[in-house]
Write an enzyme that holds these catalytic residues in place. Structure first.
Site, PDB file in Angstrom:
ATOM      1  N   ASP A  69       0.868  -1.126  -0.132  1.00 16.84           N
ATOM      2  CA  ASP A  69      -0.121   0.128   0.102  1.00 16.84           C
ATOM      3  C   ASP A  69       0.817   1.138   0.066  1.00 16.84           C
ATOM      4  O   ASP A  69       2.068   0.966   0.473  1.00 16.84           O
ATOM      5  CB  ASP A  69      -0.815  -0.109   1.288  1.00 16.84           C
ATOM      6  CG  ASP A  69      -1.530   1.357   1.466  1.00 16.84           C
ATOM      7  OD1 ASP A  69      -2.301   1.485   0.647  1.00 16.84           O
ATOM      8  OD2 ASP A  69      -1.549   1.915   2.446  1.00 16.84           O
ATOM      9  N   ASP A 112      -0.402   5.183   0.792  1.00 14.40           N
ATOM     10  CA  ASP A 112      -0.510   6.312   1.682  1.00 14.40           C
ATOM     11  C   ASP A 112      -0.644   5.816   3.363  1.00 14.40           C
ATOM     12  O   ASP A 112      -1.326   4.734   3.509  1.00 14.40           O
ATOM     13  CB  ASP A 112      -1.700   7.028   1.505  1.00 14.40           C
ATOM     14  CG  ASP A 112      -1.578   7.760   0.212  1.00 14.40           C
ATOM     15  OD1 ASP A 112      -0.496   8.428   0.002  1.00 14.40           O
ATOM     16  OD2 ASP A 112      -2.426   7.739  -0.475  1.00 14.40           O
TER      17      ASP A 112
END
Length: 253
Positions: free
Chosen positions: A10, A12
């Site tokens: 991932d 952010d």
């Protein structure tokens, strides 16, 4: 038992702590630029993070928190234009070096590349945001290190739906048991676990109270040899920072 072949990250909150002092700031800059009196405080933004995707987050804000703002059939276009403006402000912010990678991230990526492990991205943020972060934090051309970048609207259902991870696996031509995922939030871990991926969590200020049931390991950060992580749950196999040796043990467990 299959061997570990790929790491899927991932972006952010996982690669960099981008939400509070990156995306939130850029949203507010876009609102001001458009002449709107909207301002997302640190506290409010934490509530808005319940929804993934910037355009979806603005729609959620109007639906739940700014209900007096008049909306009509032109509102979706307004949101789209605001989101593009926000992306522009965000990439300018990244270019200043204001948002560094989290501890251990750069080292782990380099270690994975050195040992021939495949790496990929699975995120709800836009491709432009991913490119800006990678190029500024890892160096020019680093986007090409990632074999697959599953980002933005490439699938219609965003996290917590598993679709973005399923798509990434399809592009990698790998099975879930061949990979490990890295996440930081409840929506993220729901998405990765929904795709049957073993998942490692590094929490941040916004996600420290999330429920990470099902994650293989939950940490405060990836850690460095001189900056040990704190284990919140799961088996760290006696390690003090994430490296490929630890990841192979987690994968095989």
């Amino acid at each position: 038992m299959s061997s570990l072949q790929a790491l899927i990250f991932d972006v952010d909150g996982t690669l960099a702590d981008t939400e509070r002092d990156g995306h939130r700031v850029a949203f507010n800059q876009a609102f001001e630029h458009a002449g709107l009196d909207w301002n997302w405080s640190v506290e409010l933004y934490g509530k808005l993070l319940a929804v993934t995707g910037g355009k979806e987050r603005m729609a959620y804000y109007l639906e739940k928190f700014n209900t007096s703002f008049p909306t009509d059939d032109k509102t979706p276009q307004m949101i789209k234009e605001l989101h593009q403006s926000k992306t522009d402000f965000y990439t300018k912010l990244l270019s200043t070096g204001a948002i560094p990678l989290r501890p251990g991230v750069k080292r782990l990526i380099h270690e994975a590349r050195k040992q021939g492990l495949r790496i990929a991205i699975s995120t709800t943020t836009t491709p432009a945001n991913v490119t800006a972060l990678l190029e500024h934090a890892l160096g020019e051309g680093s986007t090409d290190w990632f074999e697959v970048i599953a980002a933005g609207d490439i699938v219609p259902a965003k996290k917590p739906a598993a679709d973005i991870y399923v798509w990434a696996l399809e592009q990698l031509k790998l099975k879930p048991e061949d990979c490990l995922a890295f996440e930081d939030s409840l929506n993220g871990v729901k998405s990765s676990l929904g795709a049957n991926l073993k998942t490692i969590i590094t929490i941040n200020g916004y996600t420290k109270s999330d429920d990470f049931t099902g994650a293989s390991l939950v940490l405060d950060q990836m850690g460095e040899p001189d900056n040990a992580f704190t284990t919140i749950s799961g088996d760290n196999f006696g390690a003090s920072y994430i490296n490929l040796d630890l990841l192979k043990k987690i994968h095989a467990a």
